[in-house]
Design a protein around this motif. Sequence first.
Motif, PDB file in Angstrom:
ATOM      1  N   UNK A   1      46.192  49.083  33.743  1.00 53.77           N
ATOM      2  CA  UNK A   1      46.579  47.667  33.645  1.00 53.77           C
ATOM      3  C   UNK A   1      47.349  46.946  34.855  1.00 53.77           C
ATOM      4  N   UNK A   2      48.326  47.901  35.000  1.00 57.14           N
ATOM      5  CA  UNK A   2      49.276  47.743  35.884  1.00 57.14           C
ATOM      6  C   UNK A   2      48.911  47.189  37.598  1.00 57.14           C
ATOM      7  N   UNK A   3      47.785  47.741  37.651  1.00 58.18           N
ATOM      8  CA  UNK A   3      46.838  46.930  39.081  1.00 58.18           C
ATOM      9  C   UNK A   3      46.978  45.324  38.571  1.00 58.18           C
ATOM     10  N   UNK A   4      46.850  44.933  37.284  1.00 60.49           N
ATOM     11  CA  UNK A   4      46.449  44.173  37.304  1.00 60.49           C
ATOM     12  C   UNK A   4      47.117  42.775  37.807  1.00 60.49           C
ATOM     13  N   UNK A   5      48.986  43.351  38.787  1.00 57.77           N
ATOM     14  CA  UNK A   5      49.828  42.264  39.342  1.00 57.77           C
ATOM     15  C   UNK A   5      49.387  42.040  40.734  1.00 57.77           C
ATOM     16  N   UNK A   6      48.030  42.748  41.220  1.00 62.45           N
ATOM     17  CA  UNK A   6      47.752  42.573  42.279  1.00 62.45           C
ATOM     18  C   UNK A   6      46.386  41.479  42.747  1.00 62.45           C
ATOM     19  N   UNK A   7      46.875  40.392  41.345  1.00 65.81           N
ATOM     20  CA  UNK A   7      45.978  39.211  41.468  1.00 65.81           C
ATOM     21  C   UNK A   7      46.697  38.175  40.574  1.00 65.81           C
ATOM     22  N   UNK A   8      48.114  38.610  40.902  1.00 69.96           N
ATOM     23  CA  UNK A   8      48.997  37.693  39.955  1.00 69.96           C
ATOM     24  C   UNK A   8      48.762  37.394  38.715  1.00 69.96           C
ATOM     25  N   UNK A   9      48.571  38.404  38.186  1.00 70.81           N
ATOM     26  CA  UNK A   9      48.134  38.610  36.089  1.00 70.81           C
ATOM     27  C   UNK A   9      50.005  38.969  35.709  1.00 70.81           C
ATOM     28  N   UNK A  10      50.654  37.777  35.342  1.00 69.17           N
ATOM     29  CA  UNK A  10      51.938  38.270  34.868  1.00 69.17           C
ATOM     30  C   UNK A  10      51.992  39.802  33.895  1.00 69.17           C
TER      31      UNK A  10
ATOM     32  N   UNK B   1      42.194  35.591  37.199  1.00 69.90           N
ATOM     33  CA  UNK B   1      42.548  36.279  36.805  1.00 69.90           C
ATOM     34  C   UNK B   1      42.556  37.178  35.876  1.00 69.90           C
ATOM     35  N   UNK B   2      42.448  36.573  34.399  1.00 71.95           N
ATOM     36  CA  UNK B   2      42.772  37.563  33.688  1.00 71.95           C
ATOM     37  C   UNK B   2      40.997  37.674  33.266  1.00 71.95           C
ATOM     38  N   UNK B   3      40.262  36.968  33.491  1.00 68.63           N
ATOM     39  CA  UNK B   3      38.946  37.094  34.040  1.00 68.63           C
ATOM     40  C   UNK B   3      38.529  38.280  34.228  1.00 68.63           C
ATOM     41  N   UNK B   4      38.690  38.488  35.786  1.00 71.19           N
ATOM     42  CA  UNK B   4      37.916  39.163  36.701  1.00 71.19           C
ATOM     43  C   UNK B   4      38.822  40.808  35.723  1.00 71.19           C
TER      44      UNK B   4
END
Length: 224
Positions: free
Chosen positions: A166-175, A93-96
């Motif tokens: 950065x809020x769209x990072x929630x889509x890949x379950x990044x907390x 998730x983080x790397x993506x």
Amino acid sequence: MQDFLDAFFDPEIAQAAWPILWLGFQKTVLLALTTVPLGLLAGLVLALLSTRPERWVRWPLVGFIDVFRAIPPLVLLILVYAGLPFAGLEFGAWGSVAIAFMLNTGAYYAEILRAGIESVPRGQAEAGRALGLRPWQVWVFIVLPQAVRNVLPDLIGNTVEVVKLTSIASVVALPELLFQARQAQSATYNATPIMVAAVAYFVLLWPFVRLLSRLENRQLASRR
């Protein structure tokens, strides 16, 4: 009115949800501190290369920038996170998020910096070379400082958009913050955690918004 306050501004729920929201806020700040420098670095490299006189260098890079400016960042993030593993490339998730943001924001930073570089009169670089400066010294000490100053409001404005993105990072379950707020909302059946997250975003970005307004007003005043 009381029902509205209970649904969106319940202090007890805000207090109970704050620990995980604080963790999400820290993750959001760390994500911004990772993606913004990566995007700036990628944008600077692309801008420098896209201003070269050789067409075989410039045109492919212009196409590259246009492609990644046109692709929605959410679609790009899903492609990197869920598509690249089929090619044997899995970044987590983080790397993506870092890769997708670097490609998307780097393209926008590149276009902003390219405009800044082209706004510097060519005579400035020629004067530097006439003084005996090496090419890299001309770029570092003459061209880039003026280019950045000319487009500083645009750079700050784009940075604010990157942090909000950065809020769209929630889509890949990044907390990050929004992900944690949605988790708290699901657990409490109340929208208060989302409102607390909105306030946290405001506190984080308001200084940059004010700085952007001051720079824009200063530029308008200088043109009068």
